[in-house]
Structures are given as C-alpha cells and as structure tokens.
Design a protein around this motif. Sequence first.
Motif, PDB file in Angstrom:
ATOM      1  N   SER A  58      17.099   7.909 -11.448  1.00  0.00           N
ATOM      2  CA  SER A  58      16.248   7.621 -12.597  1.00  0.00           C
ATOM      3  C   SER A  58      16.283   8.768 -13.601  1.00  0.00           C
ATOM      4  N   THR A  70       7.494  12.318  -6.828  1.00  0.00           N
ATOM      5  CA  THR A  70       8.439  11.423  -6.164  1.00  0.00           C
ATOM      6  C   THR A  70       9.003  10.464  -7.204  1.00  0.00           C
ATOM      7  N   VAL A  71      10.327  10.404  -7.308  1.00  0.00           N
ATOM      8  CA  VAL A  71      10.990   9.559  -8.305  1.00  0.00           C
ATOM      9  C   VAL A  71      12.103   8.770  -7.624  1.00  0.00           C
ATOM     10  N   ILE A  72      12.629   7.795  -8.330  1.00  0.00           N
ATOM     11  CA  ILE A  72      13.725   6.980  -7.809  1.00  0.00           C
ATOM     12  C   ILE A  72      15.039   7.714  -8.042  1.00  0.00           C
ATOM     13  N   LYS A 122      19.283   2.550  -5.548  1.00  0.00           N
ATOM     14  CA  LYS A 122      19.058   3.614  -6.528  1.00  0.00           C
ATOM     15  C   LYS A 122      19.466   3.092  -7.891  1.00  0.00           C
ATOM     16  N   GLN A 172      15.449   3.956  -3.136  1.00  0.00           N
ATOM     17  CA  GLN A 172      15.621   5.291  -2.578  1.00  0.00           C
ATOM     18  C   GLN A 172      14.832   6.260  -3.453  1.00  0.00           C
ATOM     19  N   THR A 173      14.089   7.147  -2.821  1.00  0.00           N
ATOM     20  CA  THR A 173      13.299   8.106  -3.591  1.00  0.00           C
ATOM     21  C   THR A 173      13.662   9.536  -3.212  1.00  0.00           C
ATOM     22  N   TYR A 207       8.311   5.637 -10.734  1.00  0.00           N
ATOM     23  CA  TYR A 207       7.856   5.341  -9.385  1.00  0.00           C
ATOM     24  C   TYR A 207       6.353   5.630  -9.319  1.00  0.00           C
ATOM     25  N   PRO A 208       5.560   4.883  -8.542  1.00  0.00           N
ATOM     26  CA  PRO A 208       5.971   3.870  -7.558  1.00  0.00           C
ATOM     27  C   PRO A 208       6.274   2.512  -8.191  1.00  0.00           C
ATOM     28  N   ASN A 211      12.045  13.787  -3.802  1.00  0.00           N
ATOM     29  CA  ASN A 211      10.980  14.651  -4.294  1.00  0.00           C
ATOM     30  C   ASN A 211      11.563  15.743  -5.188  1.00  0.00           C
TER      31      ASN A 211
END
Length: 491
Positions: free
Chosen positions: A288, A283-285, A165, A254-255, A227-228, A257
Amino acid sequence: MRAGANGLPDPANRATFGAQASNPVDLEVNPVTGDLWYADFQGGTAGAVRKIRFAGANTPPTAVAAATPTNRPAPLTVSFNGGGSSDPDPGATLSYAWDLDDDGAFDDATGVTASWTYQQPGTYMPGLRVTDNLGASDTDAVTITAGNTAPTAAISTPASSLRWKVGDTVTFSGGATDPQSGNLPASALSWSLVLQHCDGGGNCHSHPVQTFNGVASGSFVAPDHEYPSHLELTLTATDPGGLSDTETVRLDPQTVNLTFQTSPSGLQLTVGSASGTAPFTRTVIVGSSNSVSAPSPQTLGGRSYGFRSWSDGGAQTHNIVAPATATSYTATYQEGWVSHARLNFQPASAAVPAGYLKADGTTYRNRGAFTYGWTAANHTAKDRNSTRSPDQRYDTLVHMQKPANPNAGFEIAVPNGTYRVHLVSGDPSQVNSVFRVNVEGVLVVSGTPTSSTRWIEGTATVTVSDGRLTVSNGAGASNNKVNYLDIERPG
C-alpha cells in the motif's frame, strides 16, 4: 430545539431525538410529510438510508414478517412469524392480522404466528399488519415462490485462507446447481467485489470495487486502501424462475508493521490521515502507498526543532510503499532551524519533487509564495532519467557556465538575516566538471566528481543583507551545475 418561554426554538433547550444514528452524513426533509431522511455511513455493514418521523403522542409500531420456507415445490406449506414486530411506546400492546392468500385483505389469520399452504405454483406476497392499542399500525410483506426451489451458489476459488497484497492478481471461479435446472450456465452468474473499510471498533463501510456478470471465472487486481480493511467476493446465482442464492468469501490482506520515530524522540508525525507522537507503529497492507509527513517547525521541551531529513531519503512529505517486512522510518530534526524554501533545479516539464519549488531556466520574478529566478535567461536544464540518481532531486540539473550564459546567477527573495543552506551539484551522466558554487559569497560546494562520487554536497551558514539570497559561480569552477537547494531559517 424545544420552545423557550417566548414560544420560539431555544438553543439552550435542545434534546436528542435520533440517538440510534451511527454516522449520519446527509440530512433531507420530505416537503410533503415533514419526515427527516438521513444517510448513515456506518448504519449496518454497507451503510443505510433511514427515516425519522414525528408521531405525536403515539409512535406507530414496526411490523416485521418472517416466513419459512420461502420457496419449494408446490404444494408449499409456509410457517409465518411476526414476533420480530415491536412498538417503542412503554406499555403498548400489539394485535396481528395476516393476508396470506395475497388478496390485499388482512383477514386470513390473527396472532403472532400463522400457517398457509400454497397449492398452485406461483409467486405470492403475503403480508402482516400490526396495530397498537391506540390504533396506529404498520405493515410488512414477504415473497413466497411455490413450484420453484432456489439454486445453490458455490465459490470454488479463492479460499478464505488467501492473503493478498496490493497489486496482486487474484483469480476466482465458481458455479451453481439448481434442483429444477441442474448446473446453471455462466450467464446465470454474477460476481461483485467489495472492499470493507473498518474502524477500530469494527464498524465497516463498503467501497464497491468491481462487478463481473455472466462469467464462471475471472480475476481482479487487489486494490490499495487504508487498513483495517478486507475484501468480500460475492457470487450470485439466479435460476430461470428468478430465485437466487449468494455465497461470499472474505479475503484478508497481508499486513506489516511500520514504526515511525523522530530524532529527538517525542515529536509529531503524520501517517495517512492520522497524526501521533513518535515513536508509534502502524499496521498497513503490504504494497500500500502511505503518505508520511514531518511537520516543521515543532516545539519540544521549550525548544524549537526544524525538519532535516527522513531515513529513507524522502522529502518532508512523501509516500512510502509498504514493504513485506517490518521497517522503521526516522525523521531527523535539527534544533534551532526550520525549513524556509526548497528549490529543485530542473526543466519546466520535469516532475517536481514533493515539497520543492520548480526552479527552471526562467528569470527572476514573482511566483506566488516566493519570488525567484535566474539573473538572465538560463535554459540549460536537463532531466537525465538515470538509474544512478538516488531520487528526482539528483536527476535534474541546470548548468551555470554554458556559452549563452557563462556566469549564470540565481536569486530568491528572503528577509534579511542569517540562513543555513544545503546545496548539491552533480550529474548522473557526466563527471567532466569542477564544482565551485557560492551562496552569498560563501563557498558551499567545492569538489571534483568521479564515477563513484557523482554529486558534491555542502552546507553553510550565510547572511543576507540585500533581501536576496544569491547563488553564483565560485573561483576555479568549470562546467558548474546545480541540482537542488534547501534553505533554512532560525526557528
């Protein structure tokens, strides 16, 4: 553009000549040859620089030489293959000529395949020349090293199963063995860390992050990115003879939602660089930083809506640090009202909350987008830097009843009309006040703070008839203070 009836380029007679270009971002013309060069942002894993040339009636072939093996102890027998060569012209036939002894003459073999034994140790550059049936040709070469075998690079850590992360410290280690030299020292090793940013179709482009030379181990901090995306850590080992080997490990993040909603549903929100109709999920890291914005005003079903608040308490546009668990964020809109101006009362040097204007102790004057200020100099602002404050808007304040200016008033120029105002008064450090604050003569804030309720807020509808919206002390006020003021107009 092809020529028109008058012999000049005709914009209506255009033709595609470079359909293979994936995502060109820059074009340059060679002034000598006329060849067109372009940088292709997604032309391969790490992008590419490519050339387009005009060949007239016959397009030259493309030579591709392959060799196996390319290094081993001498004597070294190598098999060559030119089967990857091609010609784009229909019906074209190819002939092959090989320079296998590296003397510059393509006279050692013909045909698609060839073989040669290099008796003496050394580095050789055998080549292939491919010629089409109209006489156009192209060449390609490979490097052969006889008397030396490439090392083998090996990454020990991290494993590809690692999930990172943003902000994590990731350690790495590895080494290399060489048939001639044994275990190679750290000075023979180099590492590169690259972030691959991909689109929904799997096309990726590279962002170099960091390099580490001459070490067998080390660490890096996982970067922030959209992301991605994923990281690629590559170890390159180079032996004393100049041969090298690489190993790469892919590290996925690691992601989480994040769901974005509006009230009422169906309005537009912007997350990062993309907008969408809420509700939607991104979907994000984990860890972030993601910019979120609630555009205002908006029209839905023929009705106008103005932004009121985010469920996380952030400004209309602010950043969200992605948590480890799935989370929903809701932007609440109010029918009929839209934001006109937002003012944060603060010292001149304090950070200004996103979406707000800085209202320090200076007097009324033109500040670009708005004209506003105090009716007399009022340099009484404080920045408490208190952990009690929900955010920066509550942490800063300006006094309205200090001895130097016991009846301070604040004004902002607005068109005459009706406005809705939201005003906050308070102090994270003290509760020795009785708040009474008027806006256009309407008592908006009224209350006495306590240790458990340090801020008093109020909302009211007011009417401006003199071109200035005025904030003033109300009757019975004691040690009056203001934190921030939101002004809305009819949508």
